[in-house]
Write a protein that holds these residues in place. Structure first.
Motif, PDB file in Angstrom:
ATOM      1  N   VAL B  21     -34.473 -63.899  15.370  1.00 23.14           N
ATOM      2  CA  VAL B  21     -33.232 -63.624  15.600  1.00 23.14           C
ATOM      3  C   VAL B  21     -32.496 -63.942  14.373  1.00 23.14           C
ATOM      4  O   VAL B  21     -31.564 -63.272  13.699  1.00 23.14           O
ATOM      5  CB  VAL B  21     -32.652 -64.487  16.585  1.00 23.14           C
ATOM      6  CG1 VAL B  21     -31.128 -64.549  16.665  1.00 23.14           C
ATOM      7  CG2 VAL B  21     -32.892 -64.297  17.865  1.00 23.14           C
ATOM      8  N   MET B  22     -33.032 -64.928  13.325  1.00 23.03           N
ATOM      9  CA  MET B  22     -32.686 -65.319  12.196  1.00 23.03           C
ATOM     10  C   MET B  22     -32.782 -64.350  11.124  1.00 23.03           C
ATOM     11  O   MET B  22     -32.034 -64.241  10.193  1.00 23.03           O
ATOM     12  CB  MET B  22     -32.882 -66.724  11.965  1.00 23.03           C
ATOM     13  CG  MET B  22     -32.436 -67.806  12.824  1.00 23.03           C
ATOM     14  SD  MET B  22     -32.484 -69.497  12.193  1.00 23.03           S
ATOM     15  CE  MET B  22     -33.942 -70.043  12.163  1.00 23.03           C
ATOM     16  N   THR B  23     -33.922 -63.657  11.164  1.00 23.08           N
ATOM     17  CA  THR B  23     -34.141 -62.825   9.998  1.00 23.08           C
ATOM     18  C   THR B  23     -34.440 -61.492  10.140  1.00 23.08           C
ATOM     19  O   THR B  23     -34.204 -60.757   9.264  1.00 23.08           O
ATOM     20  CB  THR B  23     -35.905 -63.403   9.663  1.00 23.08           C
ATOM     21  OG1 THR B  23     -36.489 -63.282  10.740  1.00 23.08           O
ATOM     22  CG2 THR B  23     -35.724 -64.706   9.193  1.00 23.08           C
ATOM     23  N   ARG B  24     -34.657 -61.229  11.506  1.00 23.36           N
ATOM     24  CA  ARG B  24     -34.728 -59.459  11.505  1.00 23.36           C
ATOM     25  C   ARG B  24     -33.349 -58.774  11.194  1.00 23.36           C
ATOM     26  O   ARG B  24     -32.301 -59.197  11.525  1.00 23.36           O
ATOM     27  CB  ARG B  24     -35.013 -59.239  13.122  1.00 23.36           C
ATOM     28  CG  ARG B  24     -36.174 -59.699  13.534  1.00 23.36           C
ATOM     29  CD  ARG B  24     -37.399 -59.122  12.882  1.00 23.36           C
ATOM     30  NE  ARG B  24     -37.373 -57.685  12.882  1.00 23.36           N
ATOM     31  CZ  ARG B  24     -38.477 -56.775  12.558  1.00 23.36           C
ATOM     32  NH1 ARG B  24     -39.426 -57.451  11.870  1.00 23.36           N
ATOM     33  NH2 ARG B  24     -38.534 -55.654  12.574  1.00 23.36           N
ATOM     34  N   ARG B  25     -33.742 -57.611  10.269  1.00 25.22           N
ATOM     35  CA  ARG B  25     -32.218 -57.064   9.991  1.00 25.22           C
ATOM     36  C   ARG B  25     -31.604 -56.054  11.063  1.00 25.22           C
ATOM     37  O   ARG B  25     -30.725 -55.682  11.178  1.00 25.22           O
ATOM     38  CB  ARG B  25     -32.513 -56.116   8.567  1.00 25.22           C
ATOM     39  CG  ARG B  25     -32.768 -57.200   7.504  1.00 25.22           C
ATOM     40  CD  ARG B  25     -33.066 -56.423   6.215  1.00 25.22           C
ATOM     41  NE  ARG B  25     -31.602 -55.890   5.711  1.00 25.22           N
ATOM     42  CZ  ARG B  25     -31.469 -54.812   5.079  1.00 25.22           C
ATOM     43  NH1 ARG B  25     -32.728 -54.094   4.774  1.00 25.22           N
ATOM     44  NH2 ARG B  25     -30.478 -54.398   4.501  1.00 25.22           N
ATOM     45  N   ASN B  26     -32.775 -55.608  11.912  1.00 19.00           N
ATOM     46  CA  ASN B  26     -32.471 -54.672  12.895  1.00 19.00           C
ATOM     47  C   ASN B  26     -31.960 -55.231  14.015  1.00 19.00           C
ATOM     48  O   ASN B  26     -32.544 -56.293  14.526  1.00 19.00           O
ATOM     49  CB  ASN B  26     -33.922 -53.805  13.107  1.00 19.00           C
ATOM     50  CG  ASN B  26     -33.510 -52.386  13.816  1.00 19.00           C
ATOM     51  OD1 ASN B  26     -32.814 -52.551  14.903  1.00 19.00           O
ATOM     52  ND2 ASN B  26     -33.798 -51.316  13.329  1.00 19.00           N
ATOM     53  N   THR B  27     -30.880 -54.739  14.706  1.00 17.27           N
ATOM     54  CA  THR B  27     -30.199 -55.458  15.825  1.00 17.27           C
ATOM     55  C   THR B  27     -31.128 -55.283  16.807  1.00 17.27           C
ATOM     56  O   THR B  27     -31.080 -56.273  17.807  1.00 17.27           O
ATOM     57  CB  THR B  27     -29.182 -54.790  16.173  1.00 17.27           C
ATOM     58  OG1 THR B  27     -29.136 -53.470  15.924  1.00 17.27           O
ATOM     59  CG2 THR B  27     -27.805 -55.322  15.359  1.00 17.27           C
ATOM     60  N   VAL B  28     -32.104 -54.390  17.110  1.00 21.37           N
ATOM     61  CA  VAL B  28     -33.096 -54.107  18.265  1.00 21.37           C
ATOM     62  C   VAL B  28     -33.918 -55.321  18.018  1.00 21.37           C
ATOM     63  O   VAL B  28     -34.439 -55.916  19.012  1.00 21.37           O
ATOM     64  CB  VAL B  28     -33.765 -52.792  18.253  1.00 21.37           C
ATOM     65  CG1 VAL B  28     -34.809 -52.786  19.330  1.00 21.37           C
ATOM     66  CG2 VAL B  28     -32.751 -51.462  18.304  1.00 21.37           C
ATOM     67  N   LEU B  82     -22.569 -49.600  18.769  1.00 19.46           N
ATOM     68  CA  LEU B  82     -22.490 -50.214  17.290  1.00 19.46           C
ATOM     69  C   LEU B  82     -22.907 -49.001  16.135  1.00 19.46           C
ATOM     70  O   LEU B  82     -22.548 -48.748  15.337  1.00 19.46           O
ATOM     71  CB  LEU B  82     -23.393 -51.304  17.055  1.00 19.46           C
ATOM     72  CG  LEU B  82     -22.662 -52.560  16.991  1.00 19.46           C
ATOM     73  CD1 LEU B  82     -23.486 -53.896  16.776  1.00 19.46           C
ATOM     74  CD2 LEU B  82     -21.544 -52.655  15.939  1.00 19.46           C
ATOM     75  N   PHE B  83     -24.263 -48.408  16.704  1.00 21.55           N
ATOM     76  CA  PHE B  83     -24.813 -47.163  15.942  1.00 21.55           C
ATOM     77  C   PHE B  83     -23.765 -46.164  15.812  1.00 21.55           C
ATOM     78  O   PHE B  83     -23.687 -45.626  14.989  1.00 21.55           O
ATOM     79  CB  PHE B  83     -26.296 -47.030  16.357  1.00 21.55           C
ATOM     80  CG  PHE B  83     -26.676 -45.940  15.646  1.00 21.55           C
ATOM     81  CD1 PHE B  83     -27.473 -46.323  14.358  1.00 21.55           C
ATOM     82  CD2 PHE B  83     -26.937 -44.705  15.813  1.00 21.55           C
ATOM     83  CE1 PHE B  83     -28.249 -45.575  13.563  1.00 21.55           C
ATOM     84  CE2 PHE B  83     -27.559 -43.674  14.965  1.00 21.55           C
ATOM     85  CZ  PHE B  83     -28.247 -44.144  13.968  1.00 21.55           C
ATOM     86  N   ARG B  87     -22.653 -46.306  12.204  1.00 21.94           N
ATOM     87  CA  ARG B  87     -23.620 -45.493  11.749  1.00 21.94           C
ATOM     88  C   ARG B  87     -24.749 -46.375  10.987  1.00 21.94           C
ATOM     89  O   ARG B  87     -25.346 -45.985  10.262  1.00 21.94           O
ATOM     90  CB  ARG B  87     -23.241 -44.385  10.640  1.00 21.94           C
ATOM     91  CG  ARG B  87     -22.234 -43.244  11.027  1.00 21.94           C
ATOM     92  CD  ARG B  87     -23.183 -42.186  11.392  1.00 21.94           C
ATOM     93  NE  ARG B  87     -22.603 -41.889  12.721  1.00 21.94           N
ATOM     94  CZ  ARG B  87     -23.809 -41.054  13.792  1.00 21.94           C
ATOM     95  NH1 ARG B  87     -24.977 -40.743  13.213  1.00 21.94           N
ATOM     96  NH2 ARG B  87     -23.228 -40.637  14.776  1.00 21.94           N
ATOM     97  N   THR B  88     -24.993 -47.432  11.676  1.00 23.78           N
ATOM     98  CA  THR B  88     -25.950 -48.354  11.384  1.00 23.78           C
ATOM     99  C   THR B  88     -26.348 -49.338  12.476  1.00 23.78           C
ATOM    100  O   THR B  88     -25.858 -49.545  13.366  1.00 23.78           O
ATOM    101  CB  THR B  88     -25.779 -49.180  10.138  1.00 23.78           C
ATOM    102  OG1 THR B  88     -26.587 -49.972   9.710  1.00 23.78           O
ATOM    103  CG2 THR B  88     -24.612 -50.140  10.436  1.00 23.78           C
TER     104      THR B  88
END
Lengths: 622, 99
Positions: B21-28, B82-83, B87-88
């Motif tokens: 949760v703390m490090t992943r950049r992707n929301t998935v 959000l996407f 667009r991200t």
């Protein structure tokens, strides 16, 4: 005459207060002008009657009678009270105040007849307030009431000098008078508070008991009496605080007669007379009082010689005579100063009212533009000459006995130099007063007063209406009566004056009269030559001995420089601290702002770290 | 195996989830991390239920799984929204919380 003196003086005190309240609250009455004026005059007349009865009822040998009401209560006794203190001094002074106030109010009916009605009502409202305040001052049983009334008369003086407030010079003079006397009043207030700390009382009677018992510590008393003297010096126009009095002549002439000649300016002398028992304990301060008084008397006499404005001559003459009274008090004989206060009050009011009649008739204050008025205003001329001879100290006139008393007191007090200063002053007094008389009333060789300056536009100058001449005659007769009484029935002074004093005093006055007569009437002495003999002094006197300039210099150098320093401190030190604190707050906020990234993950890190810390802390607590 | 082993496993999975949760950049990825943390809690619950012979823990776990499913579907729907708008799908591009 069976009524108690304290009730009588109380009546005298409260009647003008009632008139003032009536005029102040009932607007239509004030705006009606003459009706309001008559209310004020009626109250003053009744007040005068009460004062006469109080004076008659009060034998000289009786103990002082007081009637007090608690004002500021304390646990055991009153911290401050208000009331009346009737004794020999206060009843006599009350008589003077009510008499002059009554005559001035009657006189003003004629003098200010051309004023619009609302202005006249306002004038009489101030007059009533002044009469009440002045009587409150005279009858004050303690320092606190005295100070309150002291300030009240100051306010009335301010209001009445600035009566013609649309005239810029009058407004300025009013402010100047207020501030200059205030300078002394600060001293008086400090003195009163210090005295209270030293003795624990404001009451005159208690203070006198303490002083006669010798229980007042003398150490530190000098500062107190000097502070009290400062207040008196401001009010009584002693050097260097005399500068306001000549300017105060911007007010209506009856005001000058009442406030700036007979009553308010003598309040300082009265105060010192009242507290003479305190001053007797501090001979050093008495020396200051005497020397300053003598210097003031001489300096103002010199200044009076070069004035061409009739009212300014009289104003400087008042300053000079106040100097005489102060010197007598400084010599340790307050009663002599007080006697001169009373006679001076009568004849100076007479002179001012006479001058007012002249100004009223010719429409100018400038004596060089008058001349030959004796033919056209015979009554005014006679009363003015009576006033002049009284002031000069000629036997059979009011000023003779009291001025000799003052001179004798100063000599007996061992103040040789001030004595000769006063003697020179007496010579100059006779000179400048005769100069006014001759220039204004005789000397028909000069052009008569210009017609276009006639204030009323009804022909050439003539005697004033009866409403104005009556007060003049009353005062003139009073001056004569007092003079004859004291000349025949010589008072037994508390001191022995030398036998040569009377001849010397009279001959000095006569010499002054003779010099003025030779210079201005016979013209055997050239006026220009006489003036050039005293070239530098004359020039200095024309500039008022630069006292005003000195004040301005002190103001520029002292007050303005001090203000600059204070201003700099405020701008850069005080504001600097505030600005620094706010700058730090802004900086800290800017730093903390970066923490708020808006990214969810950063907040999660925060939460996680927080929880771990919490767990670690809870675990450590076990 | 004792209770301790389950608890250690649970703690490890929870830490892995938190780290994600703390490090992943992707929301998935962040959603996956949340799933891991939830399931670490479930392991805890089941382990305690078994070792204390208490059914309540099991029941709670079933509830938690149900809620997790709902939460994941909601979370994925949010990611899709959000996407579409930004667009991200990268979490550090989304800083709407910043005032």
């Amino acid at each position: 005459m069976s009524a108690a003196p304290d009730l009588l003086v109380l009546t005298a005190l409260l009647l003008p207060a009632g008139a003032f309240l009536l005029l102040a609250v009932v607007t239509p009455l004030r705006r009606s002008g003459r009706l309001g004026a008559l209310v004020s005059v009626a109250a003053m007349l009744a007040s005068f009657a009460a004062a006469v009865m109080a004076w008659r009822a009060f034998g000289a040998a009786e103990e002082p009678i007081t009637r007090l009401w608690t004002w500021l209560p304390q646990q055991q006794s009153a911290l401050a009270s208000v009331g009346v203190l009737a004794d020999e001094q206060s009843t006599v002074m009350l008589l003077l105040v009510t008499l002059v106030a009554l005559l001035v109010q009657v006189y003003s009916l004629g003098y200010l007849a051309d004023e619009p009605a609302p202005a006249l009502g306002r004038y009489y409202m101030y007059q009533s307030l002044f009469a009440f305040s002045m009587m409150g001052l005279v009858l004050a049983p303690n320092f606190l009431q005295l100070f309150v009334c002291w300030e009240l008369v100051g306010v009335c003086s301010y209001l009445l000098i600035g009566f013609w407030y649309r005239k810029a010079s009058a407004a300025r003079a009013a402010v100047k008078a207020f501030w200059t006397t205030k300078l002394g009043d600060v001293g008086l207030l400090i003195g009163i508070v210090l005295l209270w700390r030293l003795t624990g009382t404001f009451d005159f009677a208690e203070l006198k008991t303490l002083a006669t018992a010798g229980t007042i510590p003398v150490a530190g008393l000098g500062v107190i009496t000097f502070c009290v003297y400062l207040g008196a010096a401001g009010k009584s126009a002693q050097f260097p605080l005399h500068i306001w009095l000549p300017d105060a002549m911007e007010g209506p002439t009856p005001v000058s007669a009442l406030i700036h000649a007979a009553t308010m300016v003598t309040a300082g002398v009265y105060l010192l007379t009242r507290t003479a028992f305190l001053f007797a304990l501090t001979p050093d301060v008495l020396h200051i009082v005497a020397w300053v008084g003598a210097f003031t008397a001489l300096m103002a006499a010199v200044l009076a010689c070069v004035q061409s404005d009739i009212k300014r001559v009289l104003a400087y003459s008042t300053v000079s005579q106040l100097g005489y009274m102060m010197t007598a008090i400084g010599a340790g004989f307050a009663s002599a100063g007080f006697l001169h206060l009373l006679t001076h009050g009568i004849f100076k009011a007479l002179l001012f009212l006479g001058a007012g009649a002249v100004i009223h008739a010719v429409g100018t204050n400038d004596i060089t533009r008058m001349g030959g008025l004796a033919k056209r205003m015979p009554q005014t001329a006679i009363v003015f000459i009576i006033g002049t001879l009284s002031l000069a100290g000629i036997p059979l006139f009011a000023g003779f006995a009291s001025k000799e008393e003052v001179l004798g007191a100063v000599w007996a007090g061992g103040l040789t130099v001030p004595f000769f200063m006063l003697l020179t002053g007496a010579f100059l007094t006779a000179f400048y007063m005769l100069r006014v008389v001759i220039l204004a009333f005789y000397g028909s060789d000069r052009p008569p007063a210009p017609v276009e300056h006639d204030a009323h536009g009804h022909g050439p100058a003539h005697d004033a209406p009866a409403v104005m001449t009556l007060p003049l005659w009353v005062l003139a007769l009073a001056a004569m009566a007092i003079g004859i009484y004291f000349t025949l029935h010589h008072v037994e002074p508390e001191f022995v004056s030398p036998a040569w004093l009377t001849p010397v005093a009279v001959s000095v006055a006569t010499a002054g009269i003779l010099l003025a007569w030779l210079t201005y009437q016979r013209r055997t002495i050239n006026e220009e030559q006489l003036a050039s003999m005293f070239g530098p002094i004359r020039r200095a006197a024309l500039a008022g001995f630069w006292v005003d300039d000195a004040f301005l210099f002190v103001y520029r150098l002292g007050v303005l420089a001090f203000s600059k320093v204070i201003g700099w401190t405020d701008r850069y030190l005080v504001d600097g601290v505030v600005n620094a604190v706010s700058a730090w707050t802004v900086m800290a906020g800017g730093g903390l702002r970066r923490v708020q990234t808006g990214r969810v993950q950063d907040y999660v890190v925060g939460v996680a770290v927080g929880v771990i810390l919490l767990l670690w802390w809870l675990g450590g607590a076990q | 195996m004792g209770l301790q082993a389950y608890l250690i496993l649970s703690a490890v999975i929870f830490s892995i989830g938190l780290f994600g949760v703390m490090t992943r950049r992707n929301t998935v990825g962040i959603l996956l991390g949340i799933e891991l943390m939830l399931n670490a809690v479930n392991i805890n619950l089941v382990a305690f239920a078994r070792f204390n012979a208490d059914v309540a823990g099991m029941v709670l776990t079933v509830f938690a799984i149900c809620i997790t499913v709902a939460e994941v579907s909601l979370g994925l729907a949010l990611v899709i929204l959000l996407f579409r708008t930004r667009r991200t799908a990268l979490a550090d591009h989304i800083d709407w919380l910043k005032g």
